[in-house]
Design a protein around this motif. Structure first.
Motif, PDB file in Angstrom:
ATOM      1  N   GLY A  20     -22.855   7.999  -6.933  1.00 33.08           N
ATOM      2  CA  GLY A  20     -21.705   7.817  -6.806  1.00 33.08           C
ATOM      3  C   GLY A  20     -21.027   7.185  -8.071  1.00 33.08           C
ATOM      4  N   LYS A  21     -21.756   6.322  -8.684  1.00 28.23           N
ATOM      5  CA  LYS A  21     -21.564   5.407  -9.729  1.00 28.23           C
ATOM      6  C   LYS A  21     -21.961   6.119 -11.082  1.00 28.23           C
ATOM      7  N   LEU A  22     -21.050   5.768 -12.081  1.00 22.59           N
ATOM      8  CA  LEU A  22     -21.093   6.257 -13.636  1.00 22.59           C
ATOM      9  C   LEU A  22     -21.464   5.362 -14.566  1.00 22.59           C
ATOM     10  N   ALA A  35     -38.946  -2.309 -33.206  1.00 22.52           N
ATOM     11  CA  ALA A  35     -37.604  -2.072 -33.538  1.00 22.52           C
ATOM     12  C   ALA A  35     -36.514  -2.860 -32.895  1.00 22.52           C
ATOM     13  N   THR A  36     -35.227  -2.745 -33.191  1.00 19.21           N
ATOM     14  CA  THR A  36     -34.198  -3.530 -32.657  1.00 19.21           C
ATOM     15  C   THR A  36     -33.637  -3.106 -31.341  1.00 19.21           C
ATOM     16  N   GLU A  37     -33.539  -3.990 -30.446  1.00 18.68           N
ATOM     17  CA  GLU A  37     -33.073  -3.735 -28.941  1.00 18.68           C
ATOM     18  C   GLU A  37     -31.509  -4.519 -29.189  1.00 18.68           C
ATOM     19  N   ASP A  38     -30.553  -3.577 -28.843  1.00 17.72           N
ATOM     20  CA  ASP A  38     -29.159  -4.135 -28.986  1.00 17.72           C
ATOM     21  C   ASP A  38     -28.418  -3.130 -28.251  1.00 17.72           C
ATOM     22  N   TRP A  39     -28.252  -3.309 -26.872  1.00 15.37           N
ATOM     23  CA  TRP A  39     -27.776  -2.481 -25.801  1.00 15.37           C
ATOM     24  C   TRP A  39     -27.065  -3.128 -24.835  1.00 15.37           C
ATOM     25  N   ALA A  40     -26.182  -2.393 -24.046  1.00 15.53           N
ATOM     26  CA  ALA A  40     -25.482  -2.818 -22.917  1.00 15.53           C
ATOM     27  C   ALA A  40     -25.062  -1.675 -22.252  1.00 15.53           C
ATOM     28  N   VAL A  41     -25.192  -1.941 -20.818  1.00  9.45           N
ATOM     29  CA  VAL A  41     -24.689  -0.815 -19.850  1.00  9.45           C
ATOM     30  C   VAL A  41     -23.507  -1.375 -19.002  1.00  9.45           C
ATOM     31  N   VAL A  42     -22.410  -0.475 -19.107  1.00  5.53           N
ATOM     32  CA  VAL A  42     -21.150  -0.575 -18.516  1.00  5.53           C
ATOM     33  C   VAL A  42     -21.201   0.363 -17.183  1.00  5.53           C
ATOM     34  N   LYS A  59     -13.930  13.576 -11.607  1.00  8.41           N
ATOM     35  CA  LYS A  59     -15.076  14.647 -11.693  1.00  8.41           C
ATOM     36  C   LYS A  59     -14.111  15.994 -12.154  1.00  8.41           C
ATOM     37  N   LEU A  60     -12.976  16.073 -12.068  1.00 10.28           N
ATOM     38  CA  LEU A  60     -12.350  17.147 -12.658  1.00 10.28           C
ATOM     39  C   LEU A  60     -12.052  16.987 -14.055  1.00 10.28           C
ATOM     40  N   THR A  98     -11.671 -10.235 -26.276  1.00  7.45           N
ATOM     41  CA  THR A  98     -12.139 -10.002 -27.663  1.00  7.45           C
ATOM     42  C   THR A  98     -11.525  -8.876 -28.345  1.00  7.45           C
ATOM     43  N   THR A  99     -10.202  -8.483 -28.334  1.00  8.36           N
ATOM     44  CA  THR A  99      -9.783  -7.192 -28.255  1.00  8.36           C
ATOM     45  C   THR A  99      -9.800  -6.721 -29.764  1.00  8.36           C
ATOM     46  N   HIS A 100     -10.087  -7.761 -30.727  1.00 13.72           N
ATOM     47  CA  HIS A 100      -9.960  -7.363 -32.083  1.00 13.72           C
ATOM     48  C   HIS A 100     -11.200  -6.970 -32.684  1.00 13.72           C
ATOM     49  N   HIS A 101     -12.345  -7.239 -31.506  1.00 12.52           N
ATOM     50  CA  HIS A 101     -13.631  -7.036 -32.099  1.00 12.52           C
ATOM     51  C   HIS A 101     -14.115  -5.392 -31.188  1.00 12.52           C
ATOM     52  N   GLU A 102     -13.966  -4.434 -32.077  1.00 11.42           N
ATOM     53  CA  GLU A 102     -14.153  -3.193 -31.201  1.00 11.42           C
ATOM     54  C   GLU A 102     -15.258  -2.324 -31.681  1.00 11.42           C
ATOM     55  N   GLY A 103     -15.905  -1.438 -30.883  1.00  5.75           N
ATOM     56  CA  GLY A 103     -16.744  -0.650 -31.236  1.00  5.75           C
ATOM     57  C   GLY A 103     -16.472   0.706 -30.544  1.00  5.75           C
ATOM     58  N   THR A 104     -17.809   1.431 -30.200  1.00  5.04           N
ATOM     59  CA  THR A 104     -17.488   2.779 -29.783  1.00  5.04           C
ATOM     60  C   THR A 104     -18.508   2.855 -28.387  1.00  5.04           C
ATOM     61  N   SER A 105     -18.144   3.665 -27.460  1.00  6.10           N
ATOM     62  CA  SER A 105     -18.731   4.155 -26.373  1.00  6.10           C
ATOM     63  C   SER A 105     -19.870   5.228 -26.734  1.00  6.10           C
ATOM     64  N   GLY A 106     -21.075   4.945 -26.080  1.00  6.00           N
ATOM     65  CA  GLY A 106     -22.355   5.871 -26.550  1.00  6.00           C
ATOM     66  C   GLY A 106     -22.241   7.189 -25.707  1.00  6.00           C
ATOM     67  N   PHE A 107     -22.699   7.082 -24.488  1.00  4.06           N
ATOM     68  CA  PHE A 107     -22.996   8.293 -23.667  1.00  4.06           C
ATOM     69  C   PHE A 107     -22.948   7.839 -22.263  1.00  4.06           C
ATOM     70  N   PHE A 108     -22.465   8.552 -21.257  1.00  2.00           N
ATOM     71  CA  PHE A 108     -22.443   8.483 -19.832  1.00  2.00           C
ATOM     72  C   PHE A 108     -23.706   8.800 -19.196  1.00  2.00           C
ATOM     73  N   PHE A 109     -24.181   8.088 -17.932  1.00  6.59           N
ATOM     74  CA  PHE A 109     -25.560   8.498 -17.182  1.00  6.59           C
ATOM     75  C   PHE A 109     -25.219   8.069 -15.975  1.00  6.59           C
ATOM     76  N   THR A 110     -26.004   8.627 -15.039  1.00  4.53           N
ATOM     77  CA  THR A 110     -25.923   8.038 -13.647  1.00  4.53           C
ATOM     78  C   THR A 110     -27.418   7.516 -13.208  1.00  4.53           C
ATOM     79  N   ASP A 111     -27.334   6.983 -12.222  1.00 10.24           N
ATOM     80  CA  ASP A 111     -28.556   6.150 -11.862  1.00 10.24           C
ATOM     81  C   ASP A 111     -28.642   6.675 -10.092  1.00 10.24           C
ATOM     82  N   SER A 112     -29.847   7.335  -9.941  1.00 19.45           N
ATOM     83  CA  SER A 112     -30.234   7.885  -8.523  1.00 19.45           C
ATOM     84  C   SER A 112     -30.253   6.944  -7.476  1.00 19.45           C
ATOM     85  N   LYS A 113     -30.537   5.718  -7.760  1.00 13.41           N
ATOM     86  CA  LYS A 113     -30.491   4.499  -7.113  1.00 13.41           C
ATOM     87  C   LYS A 113     -28.938   4.042  -6.477  1.00 13.41           C
ATOM     88  N   LYS A 114     -28.110   4.511  -7.475  1.00 13.86           N
ATOM     89  CA  LYS A 114     -26.758   4.012  -7.369  1.00 13.86           C
ATOM     90  C   LYS A 114     -25.721   5.153  -7.041  1.00 13.86           C
TER      91      LYS A 114
END
Length: 397
Positions: free
Chosen positions: A97-99, A232-239, A248-249, A79-95
């Motif tokens: 090497g992944k961002l 509150a409103t709950e509206d989130w997704a993890v990518v 990393k550079l 659905t490329t016509h329906h756009e939004g914005t990235s929030g922020f990056f984070f890591t998970d100690s249980k995974k």
């Protein structure tokens, strides 16, 4: 390991080559290795650029949508016509090497085309991925045109400056002024060259839609209202970001690029009251890196040491969105109570933090909007880089 193009080497010839390579290693005293030849084909994979790799502000603004700075324009690949914005990056100690990246669910699961139910991607199950794309085709074409327009504008400006004679000032050192004019021309030439290189890189790296797939959704609960004690409103997704897309550079930190707005203007926006701490100390490098969070208690009862343009206690915040770019707003004790109807279900009321528009100067002007459609998912931070939340909706001015 030696790679050869498919169909270019027979089995027999391959054995001869491998044996010969092995003999060379043995002659050099390397006897604990094996030589293996496989058919393979190299593919180029685009990587998000380093935002601070472009010192010129004009070029930095152009590279921003293709960099690791926050505010990336994203969409579901279907659905490329329906756009939004990235929030922020984070890591998970249980995974390790992944961002991962956080955004809003409704950006990646179109409310009218997707069932509002829990989504979790399980690896090695054969389930299709919900792919996340950087810029739909129309948006990509618009960004390319923007770069082309900027190049043409700078070339026209340089041509005019080359033709016009240097006017001698009535006061000051004429030689110094002429040196200044030449330095400005050189800045333009440098910016033109960098912009033309950027345009070539963008076309090479991101023209193919498959190259613009930067990750896939791994977790997203259904959009819910009146959640928890705060209602509150709950509206989130993890990518999960694809490893080849963020090196990393090129990744400095979670940061918002501030160079799209003049530093003096941005300081005025963020410090509307003369008594407020000056925001300019965060403008030295042209970026604002994240550092902690603003507590719910502080957002509910802002410190009297920081005030908005109406002399009321408040917190000045900013975000970088896909549609409106870098904008500034203010938090105070006001909360937004929103009643929503969701696909035939009974309406639900949610309490949300309201980001009010900053005042324009002069005060007779209309206030600037904080967000518009397409900005959903943007992270909202204060002047110290502390996170307040992510943008889930808006109501104009």
């Amino acid at each position: 390991l030696i790679g050869v193009n498919p169909g270019t080497l027979t089995h027999e010839r391959g054995i001869d080559v491998a044996v010969h390579c092995r003999s060379i290693l043995v002659e050099l005293g390397i006897s604990d290795d094996h030589v293996e030849i496989r058919e393979s084909e190299a593919h180029f994979d685009a990587t998000l650029y380093k935002p601070k790799g472009f010192s010129n502000p004009q070029v930095a603004r152009l590279v921003e949508p293709f960099s690791t700075s926050l505010g990336l324009p994203i969409c579901n690949a279907t659905t490329t016509h329906h756009e939004g914005t990235s929030g922020f990056f984070f890591t998970d100690s249980k995974k390790p090497g992944k961002l991962f990246m956080l955004t809003t669910r409704h950006v990646l699961f179109h409310p009218d085309k997707s069932a509002n139910k829990h989504y979790a991607f399980e690896e090695r199950t054969g389930a299709p991925q919900v792919k996340v794309m950087l810029l739909g085709q129309a948006a990509f074409n618009a960004r390319v045109k923007q770069i082309q327009y900027q190049i043409n504008h700078m070339k026209n400006t340089l041509e005019l400056r080359e033709k016009l004679p240097v006017v001698q000032l009535a006061v000051g050192d004429p030689a110094a002024y002429e040196e200044y004019v030449e330095a400005e021309k050189e800045k333009l030439r440098s910016a033109i060259e960098a912009s033309e290189m950027l345009l070539a890189d963008v076309r090479r790296d991101w023209l193919d839609e498959e190259n613009r797939v930067i990750g896939h959704v791994v977790l997203s609960p259904p959009i819910s209202f009146n959640v928890g004690n705060d209602g509150a409103t709950e509206d989130w997704a993890v990518v999960e970001m694809h490893a080849t897309k963020v090196s990393k550079l090129n990744f400095i930190c979670n940061m918002i690029d501030l160079r799209s707005v003049d530093s003096f203007v941005l300081t005025q926006w963020m410090s509307p009251d003369p008594a407020n701490p000056l925001f300019s100390e965060y403008l030295l490098n042209g970026v604002l890196c994240f550092s902690g969070v603003v507590s719910d208690q502080e957002m509910l009862k802002p410190s009297s040491l920081t005030k908005d343009q109406d002399d009321d206690p408040g917190i000045m915040v900013l975000k970088n969105g896909n549609t409106t770019g870098l904008t500034v707003g203010r938090l105070n004790t006001i909360r937004s109570f929103v009643r929503r109807d969701w696909k035939g279900q009974s309406s639900e009321q949610s309490k949300e933090i309201a980001v009010l528009p900053r005042a324009e100067l002069p005060r007779s002007s209309e206030p600037g909007v904080f967000s518009e459609p397409g900005d959903s998912g943007s992270v909202v931070v204060d002047g110290k880089g502390r996170v307040c939340g992510i943008l889930t909706g808006g109501d104009g001015n």
